[in-house]
Scaffold this motif. Structure first.
Motif, PDB file in Angstrom:
ATOM      1  N   VAL A   1      40.158  -3.383  -5.336  1.00 39.48           N
ATOM      2  CA  VAL A   1      41.612  -3.710  -5.163  1.00 39.48           C
ATOM      3  C   VAL A   1      42.137  -2.174  -4.673  1.00 39.48           C
ATOM      4  CG1 VAL A   1      41.945  -5.557  -6.558  1.00 39.48           C
ATOM      5  CG2 VAL A   1      42.254  -3.237  -7.533  1.00 39.48           C
ATOM      6  N   VAL A   2      43.317  -2.481  -4.092  1.00 34.56           N
ATOM      7  CA  VAL A   2      43.955  -1.418  -3.544  1.00 34.56           C
ATOM      8  C   VAL A   2      45.556  -1.377  -3.910  1.00 34.56           C
ATOM      9  CG1 VAL A   2      44.317  -2.121  -1.165  1.00 34.56           C
ATOM     10  CG2 VAL A   2      44.605   0.462  -1.833  1.00 34.56           C
ATOM     11  N   ALA A   3      46.203  -0.309  -4.298  1.00 38.68           N
ATOM     12  CA  ALA A   3      47.684  -0.391  -4.579  1.00 38.68           C
ATOM     13  C   ALA A   3      48.541  -0.586  -3.102  1.00 38.68           C
ATOM     14  CB  ALA A   3      48.188   0.400  -5.515  1.00 38.68           C
ATOM     15  N   TYR A   4      49.360  -1.282  -3.221  1.00 41.22           N
ATOM     16  CA  TYR A   4      50.615  -1.331  -2.248  1.00 41.22           C
ATOM     17  C   TYR A   4      50.812   0.265  -1.588  1.00 41.22           C
ATOM     18  CZ  TYR A   4      51.455  -6.297  -3.301  1.00 41.22           C
ATOM     19  OH  TYR A   4      51.221  -7.444  -3.288  1.00 41.22           O
TER      20      TYR A   4
ATOM     21  N   LYS B   1      49.661   4.940   2.099  1.00 39.22           N
ATOM     22  CA  LYS B   1      49.150   6.276   2.250  1.00 39.22           C
ATOM     23  C   LYS B   1      47.830   6.365   3.351  1.00 39.22           C
ATOM     24  CE  LYS B   1      50.325   8.163  -2.255  1.00 39.22           C
ATOM     25  NZ  LYS B   1      49.517   8.393  -3.693  1.00 39.22           N
ATOM     26  N   ARG B   2      47.031   5.218   3.302  1.00 37.54           N
ATOM     27  CA  ARG B   2      46.026   5.481   4.028  1.00 37.54           C
ATOM     28  C   ARG B   2      46.248   5.164   5.525  1.00 37.54           C
ATOM     29  NH1 ARG B   2      41.395   1.634   1.063  1.00 37.54           N
ATOM     30  NH2 ARG B   2      41.428   2.876  -0.862  1.00 37.54           N
ATOM     31  N   VAL B   3      47.486   4.611   5.693  1.00 38.89           N
ATOM     32  CA  VAL B   3      48.056   4.193   7.273  1.00 38.89           C
ATOM     33  C   VAL B   3      48.953   5.363   7.582  1.00 38.89           C
ATOM     34  CG1 VAL B   3      47.521   1.876   7.398  1.00 38.89           C
ATOM     35  CG2 VAL B   3      49.626   2.566   6.666  1.00 38.89           C
ATOM     36  N   GLY B   4      49.046   6.567   6.967  1.00 40.66           N
ATOM     37  CA  GLY B   4      49.930   7.588   7.169  1.00 40.66           C
ATOM     38  C   GLY B   4      51.411   7.436   6.961  1.00 40.66           C
ATOM     39  N   GLN B   5      51.810   6.263   5.922  1.00 42.06           N
ATOM     40  CA  GLN B   5      53.288   5.966   5.683  1.00 42.06           C
ATOM     41  C   GLN B   5      53.506   6.040   4.064  1.00 42.06           C
ATOM     42  OE1 GLN B   5      55.643   5.671   8.287  1.00 42.06           O
ATOM     43  NE2 GLN B   5      54.088   6.124   9.626  1.00 42.06           N
ATOM     44  N   PRO B   6      53.469   7.068   3.524  1.00 42.08           N
ATOM     45  CA  PRO B   6      53.291   6.968   2.122  1.00 42.08           C
ATOM     46  C   PRO B   6      54.463   6.269   1.341  1.00 42.08           C
ATOM     47  CG  PRO B   6      53.573   9.212   2.931  1.00 42.08           C
ATOM     48  CD  PRO B   6      53.240   8.356   3.964  1.00 42.08           C
ATOM     49  N   ARG B   7      55.445   6.388   2.182  1.00 40.76           N
ATOM     50  CA  ARG B   7      56.809   5.767   1.421  1.00 40.76           C
ATOM     51  C   ARG B   7      56.932   4.183   1.970  1.00 40.76           C
ATOM     52  NH1 ARG B   7      61.476   9.876   0.931  1.00 40.76           N
ATOM     53  NH2 ARG B   7      60.589  11.035  -0.553  1.00 40.76           N
TER      54      ARG B   7
ATOM     55  N   ALA C   1      55.377   1.281   1.082  1.00 34.94           N
ATOM     56  CA  ALA C   1      54.691   0.434   0.060  1.00 34.94           C
ATOM     57  C   ALA C   1      55.316  -0.939   0.287  1.00 34.94           C
ATOM     58  CB  ALA C   1      54.769   0.751  -1.393  1.00 34.94           C
ATOM     59  N   GLN C   2      56.731  -0.944   0.445  1.00 35.27           N
ATOM     60  CA  GLN C   2      57.339  -2.486   0.505  1.00 35.27           C
ATOM     61  C   GLN C   2      57.190  -3.040   1.789  1.00 35.27           C
ATOM     62  OE1 GLN C   2      61.633  -1.686  -0.272  1.00 35.27           O
ATOM     63  NE2 GLN C   2      61.722  -3.811  -1.408  1.00 35.27           N
ATOM     64  N   ALA C   3      56.697  -2.160   2.961  1.00 33.27           N
ATOM     65  CA  ALA C   3      56.494  -2.635   3.960  1.00 33.27           C
ATOM     66  C   ALA C   3      55.165  -3.123   4.034  1.00 33.27           C
ATOM     67  CB  ALA C   3      56.731  -1.386   5.082  1.00 33.27           C
ATOM     68  N   VAL C   4      54.443  -2.531   3.402  1.00 31.29           N
ATOM     69  CA  VAL C   4      53.029  -3.024   3.042  1.00 31.29           C
ATOM     70  C   VAL C   4      53.084  -4.472   2.700  1.00 31.29           C
ATOM     71  CG1 VAL C   4      50.683  -2.898   1.864  1.00 31.29           C
ATOM     72  CG2 VAL C   4      51.620  -0.735   3.106  1.00 31.29           C
ATOM     73  N   GLY C   5      53.916  -4.611   1.557  1.00 32.59           N
ATOM     74  CA  GLY C   5      53.966  -6.079   1.006  1.00 32.59           C
ATOM     75  C   GLY C   5      54.550  -6.892   2.168  1.00 32.59           C
ATOM     76  N   VAL C   6      55.190  -6.606   2.907  1.00 33.21           N
ATOM     77  CA  VAL C   6      55.648  -7.340   4.065  1.00 33.21           C
ATOM     78  C   VAL C   6      54.554  -7.714   4.856  1.00 33.21           C
ATOM     79  CG1 VAL C   6      57.348  -7.629   5.917  1.00 33.21           C
ATOM     80  CG2 VAL C   6      58.146  -6.873   4.011  1.00 33.21           C
ATOM     81  N   ALA C   7      53.560  -6.808   5.219  1.00 32.14           N
ATOM     82  CA  ALA C   7      52.407  -6.989   6.005  1.00 32.14           C
ATOM     83  C   ALA C   7      51.526  -7.882   5.217  1.00 32.14           C
ATOM     84  CB  ALA C   7      51.907  -5.591   6.423  1.00 32.14           C
ATOM     85  N   MET C   8      51.494  -7.784   4.122  1.00 24.34           N
ATOM     86  CA  MET C   8      50.586  -9.038   3.348  1.00 24.34           C
ATOM     87  C   MET C   8      51.019 -10.171   3.318  1.00 24.34           C
ATOM     88  SD  MET C   8      48.118  -6.792   2.503  1.00 24.34           S
ATOM     89  CE  MET C   8      48.597  -5.621   3.829  1.00 24.34           C
TER      90      MET C   8
END
Length: 190
Positions: free
Chosen positions: A121-124, A129-135, A137-144
């Protein structure tokens, strides 16, 4: 882990064919849909209204005509999904049509697919961070939440940094069952 990514538009005057099938699985019915370019959509709990809504939305976005299992392009995705649920497959390795994911969302989903293997597993925030946008996390949730290929692009493997499951568009029980299948969570005793 290379996957063919083909995004050529349909020639003018021709209608894209969106082939689809519903497959039974350990987490309920799954709708699989593919274009000539590859698997384009997966939807959980695909009985009745969910199936019709998903097909209408995807066909509309692609300018496609939904066709139930016409040429056999879904044979391999069906085989691999079935094998995944029997415990015999850890990586789908399918040709994917990324037409329904763009920009940041596609970048995040590709990193998820390539960088978070079966049984992990990986945290949001870590994925951000892995895609170069460490702040982001919420946008990662939207992507999911906008992932057109859940299961195959394993958004169920994204969790909260404090160990919580986080969200899942197809329900937390489905997410829990997928993580149990992959050995990330213990299976309930009864």
């Amino acid at each position: 882990m290379s996957r063919v990514e083909n995004e050529r538009p349909v020639p003018p005057g021709r209608t894209e064919r969106l082939e689809w099938a519903v497959v039974d699985s350990a987490v309920g019915s799954l709708l699989l849909a593919a274009t000539a370019r590859g698997l384009v959509s997966v939807a959980f709990h695909a009985d009745g209204a969910v199936r019709e809504r998903t097909l209408s939305r995807v066909a509309g976005q692609l300018g496609a005509e939904p066709v139930h299992r016409s040429t056999g392009r879904l044979a391999e995705p069906i085989r691999r999904v079935t094998e995944y649920f029997t415990g015999g497959l850890r990586e789908f390795g399918l040709t994917l049509d990324w037409s329904l994911a763009t920009g940041f969302n596609r970048q995040v989903l590709r990193e998820l697919l390539d960088g978070v293997p079966y049984g992990t597993v990986v945290a949001y925030g870590e994925l951000a961070k892995r895609v170069g946008q460490p702040r982001a996390a919420q946008a990662v949730g939207v992507a999911m939440g906008s992932n057109p290929l859940p299961l195959v692009v394993p958004c169920h493997r994204v969790v909260e940094s404090d160990g919580g499951l986080g969200g899942f568009g197809s329900g937390l029980e489905t997410k829990r069952r997928l993580l149990e299948l992959e050995g990330v969570l213990p299976q309930p005793l009864f």
